[in-house]
Design an enzyme around this catalytic site. Structure first.
Site, short mmCIF file in Angstrom:
data_model
loop_
_atom_site.label_atom_id
_atom_site.label_comp_id
_atom_site.label_asym_id
_atom_site.label_seq_id
_atom_site.Cartn_x
_atom_site.Cartn_y
_atom_site.Cartn_z
N SER A 577 -1.45 5.32 -24.13
CA SER A 577 -0.55 5.67 -23.02
C SER A 577 0.78 4.97 -23.18
O SER A 577 0.85 3.87 -23.75
CB SER A 577 -1.19 5.28 -21.69
OG SER A 577 -0.26 5.40 -20.63
N TYR A 590 -4.97 -1.24 -16.19
CA TYR A 590 -4.82 -0.07 -17.05
C TYR A 590 -3.84 -0.35 -18.19
O TYR A 590 -4.14 -0.07 -19.36
CB TYR A 590 -4.35 1.12 -16.22
CG TYR A 590 -4.19 2.41 -16.98
CD1 TYR A 590 -5.30 3.16 -17.36
CD2 TYR A 590 -2.92 2.91 -17.29
CE1 TYR A 590 -5.15 4.36 -18.04
CE2 TYR A 590 -2.76 4.12 -17.97
CZ TYR A 590 -3.89 4.83 -18.34
OH TYR A 590 -3.73 6.03 -19.00
#
Length: 699
Positions: A577, A590
């Site tokens: 990501s 995250y």
């Protein structure tokens, strides 16, 4: 019309379906072809040929002419449609007898078939065309039923034919398909008027009828009579293949052994061209490979040309005991390497001893069929369909050997005859006409999180470019739905929880059993938790680390073990990501996990490059539409962090990138394909698929 009852073949004729086709003889011939081709005991994929003859208007003279409609070259009767047939003037085809110069003229005759074309949309006529054209019947079946080839391949085949059918069947000795074989069939019929069919020695069966249904019933009845005869002979003999020599392992242990061995076999079979694998341990296979007669029968090879064209001249029988420990790959390879080298050398000798001055170059000398007594049978070829069909054809050959041995004694084609079929210039021309392989053909990909969203889009993209794909996810219902979108022989699935090393091992076992190993590993499984530091719990932290980081570590570790056994290199892709590169609010758990994924890729790229294994990262950002992650609390968390509503998120993310573009799962799939299909000299790299985020630039 009463329902016919058969024991050894399936009666599939649907009278209502036939009535709906009316008097369209071509449609009825196609219908008959399809139902015959659906029964592997009657003929295998691509095997056999069917035809019909109709009266049509000649477009040049407006006169009535007879036209023969026949399966075209390279077709399959089980899936045959109008686009797969050839239409030829019957009389012109028969007139070729006036210019035929003998056996040395066979290849030229195939070119002359084109001068007989009636239907300009015809598929290229096959070598079997004159065999149908020189016979007078309206509907003709040329099939390769196991029972009939057993009769055809038995010692004293002509006498056996007479014993089963009396004077109602003709018999023609083995001859390579071509114009002269058509002449032999015509002569056989002229010498034996009133027969219902002809047995072709070592080859197959010809049957016919005035209507499509009569032809169908005739074929089934002839096959049934041969099957009954063989069944009686087996009962009289009391055992087949000389009885059992090796005891089978229990079914679960056979699968375990096969999964361990497949990557090693795949690597060895891929010494010249990468191959896809298939495994079977059906009762038919186990009876044969565990028998006393395996040692005698296996080297003889198959008899029917369609069989050995797909299975090679003979199989490789492994000298491994069923209970042998296969955990030490190096030790197993010490046993396998000499066996494969011997097989290749023997194939080269076969080629050198039999080649003609104009023979095509020697093809891949590796085995297609590999037998492991007590465990099962493996096959390897260029794609899953071809290797599955090769396995099916060898099972047909097993049935033929069983029947022929029960009748009298099995006989195979002489090596020179077999070579002349395998290296026939017309067969070579057919191979050369095959379409170019796709960039990921012969590759096997395992994709996590592939039940939907980004993972499914990646699997779709890889399959589109030729790969076999193994979809994994924790939700079996999603996997079943996803796999249902692919054609046969393209995809399989395995339920996999990436937080469990045992579950990952089962997924790889499934990939090995289904396709032989793995070449591409893509970790797309994930979840997202968006919380500020003070609200991030230990449970949140552990979940993100286990799925994204530990899951990736274990997935890649086990995948590399298989790649090492294959010794074919490979590709590993992490779907990370933008958040692993960019600092943002409410994202500590995250973002940290994603950064760990990215650095793991760099570390592994440095470690594995010498083995030809490339490791890269694709960084998505803001894949909202179609992404499973954005269906839950993550979307709400990100919307809260930016002070907007969930509905505003797609537009928000599009506006903040340099290209002002919404990012879709398919865009991430393109990034993966760039690494595995195009950038074959790139490793340790990152591709950002985010529309352009300046703060995520890696340099």
């Amino acid at each position: 019309m009463g329902i016919k009852t058969f024991k050894h073949v399936d009666y599939l004729w649907d009278e209502q379906k036939a009535l709906e086709l009316g008097d369209d003889q071509v449609a009825l011939f196609l219908y008959r072809s399809n139902i015959l081709g659906s029964d592997l005991r009657i003929t295998n994929y691509g095997g056999g040929n069917t035809s019909c003859k109709t009266i049509e208007k000649d477009p040049l003279t407006n006169e009535d002419v007879e036209v023969m409609w026949i399966k075209g070259s390279g077709g399959d009767i089980g899936t045959l449609t109008r686009s797969g047939i050839a239409g030829l003037y019957t009389e012109r085809l028969r007139n070729l007898k006036k210019v035929y110069k003998g056996l040395h003229d066979e290849d030229r005759m195939v070119g002359l078939f084109n001068h007989c074309i009636y239907d300009l949309d015809s598929r290229a006529p096959s070598i079997d065309t004159p065999l149908h054209g020189l016979l007078p019947f309206k509907h003709i079946d040329h099939l390769h039923p196991d029972a009939l080839i057993a009769v055809a391949a038995a010692k004293d085949s002509e006498q056996v034919t007479k014993e089963i059918w009396g004077d109602t069947m003709g018999w023609v000795p083995w001859q390579r398909p071509g114009f002269d074989l058509g002449l032999q069939l015509e002569k056989c019929l002229n010498d034996n008027p009133g027969i219902r069919g002809i047995v072709l020695g070592s080859h197959g069966l010809f049957t016919w009828g005035d209507t499509s249904f009569e032809c169908y019933i005739n074929s089934l009845e002839v096959i049934e009579m041969a099957s009954d005869y063989i069944e009686k002979k087996i009962k009289e003999k009391g055992s087949v293949f000389g009885g059992q020599k090796v005891q089978s392992l229990p079914a679960d242990e056979r699968k375990e052994k096969a999964a361990q061995l497949m990557p090693l076999l795949r690597g060895l079979c891929s010494s010249e061209n990468r191959m896809i694998g298939h495994f079977t341990d059906s009762d038919v296979v186990m009876e044969y490979i565990n028998s006393n007669d395996l040692e005698k029968l296996a080297p003889m090879g198959t008899s029917c040309p369609d069989h050995f064209l797909r299975t090679k001249i003979q199989p490789l029988v492994l000298q491994l005991s069923p209970d042998q420990d296969l955990s030490d790959a190096d030790e197993v390879l010490k046993q396998l390497n000499p066996a494969f080298e011997q097989y290749r050398n023997e194939y080269k000798e076969y080629y050198e001893n039999c080649k003609r001055d104009n023979s095509p170059a020697m093809r891949d000398p590796n085995p297609v069929i590999i037998i492991y007594p007590g465990v099962g049978m493996f096959s390897f070829s260029k794609n899953k369909q071809t290797t599955r069909v090769a396995s099916e054809f060898y099972i047909n050959a097993i049935n033929v050997m069983r029947g022929a041995e029960a009748i009298t004694e099995y006989t195979s084609l002489p090596r020179q005859e077999a070579f002349d079929i395998e290296y026939w210039l017309l067969e070579e021309a057919k191979l050369q006409r095959m379409p170019k392989e796709k960039p990921l053909s012969r590759k096997v990909a395992l994709v996590t999180g592939a039940g939907g969203g980004i993972g499914k889009a990646i699997a779709d993209k890889l399959a589109e470019h030729g790969a076999n794909v193994v979809l994994t996810d924790i939700a079996e219902d999603r996997l079943k739905e996803a796999v249902g979108t692919y054609a046969r022989d393209v995809a399989s699935y395995a339920v996999c929880d990436v937080t469990s090393s045992e579950s990952i091992a089962e997924a790889y076992k499934s990939a090995c059993l289904e396709f032989g190993g793995v070449d591409l590993v893509i970790h797309s499984a994930g979840l997202a938790i968006s919380k500020p530091l003070e609200e991030t719990t230990e449970k949140d932290w552990d979940l993100l680390q286990n799925v994204l980081v530990k899951g990736q570590f274990e997935l890649f570790k086990q995948g590399v073990d298989i790649m090492n056994k294959q010794d074919l290199g490979g590709d590993i892709i992490s779907i990370a990501s933008k958040n692993g590169l960019v600092s943002g609010p409410n994202n500590v758990g995250y973002g940290t996990a994603k950064a760990a994924q990215q650095h793991m890729v760099r570390l592994l790229a440095a470690e594995l490059g010498g083995k030809g294994i490339r490791v890269n990262t694709v960084n998505p950002d803001g894949v909202i539409v179609g992404s499973k992650i954005w269906e839950g609390e993550w979307a709400e968390g990100r919307a809260k962090a930016y002070g907007i509503s969930v509905e505003e998120l797609p537009a928000h993310y599009a506006k903040r990138n340099l290209l002002n573009q919404i990012i879709y799962p398919e865009d991430i799939a393109n990034g993966v394909f760039a690494f595995v299909g195009l950038l074959d000299k790139s490793t340790g790299n990152i591709i950002n698929v985010d529309g352009g985020m300046a703060n995520a630039f890696v340099r």
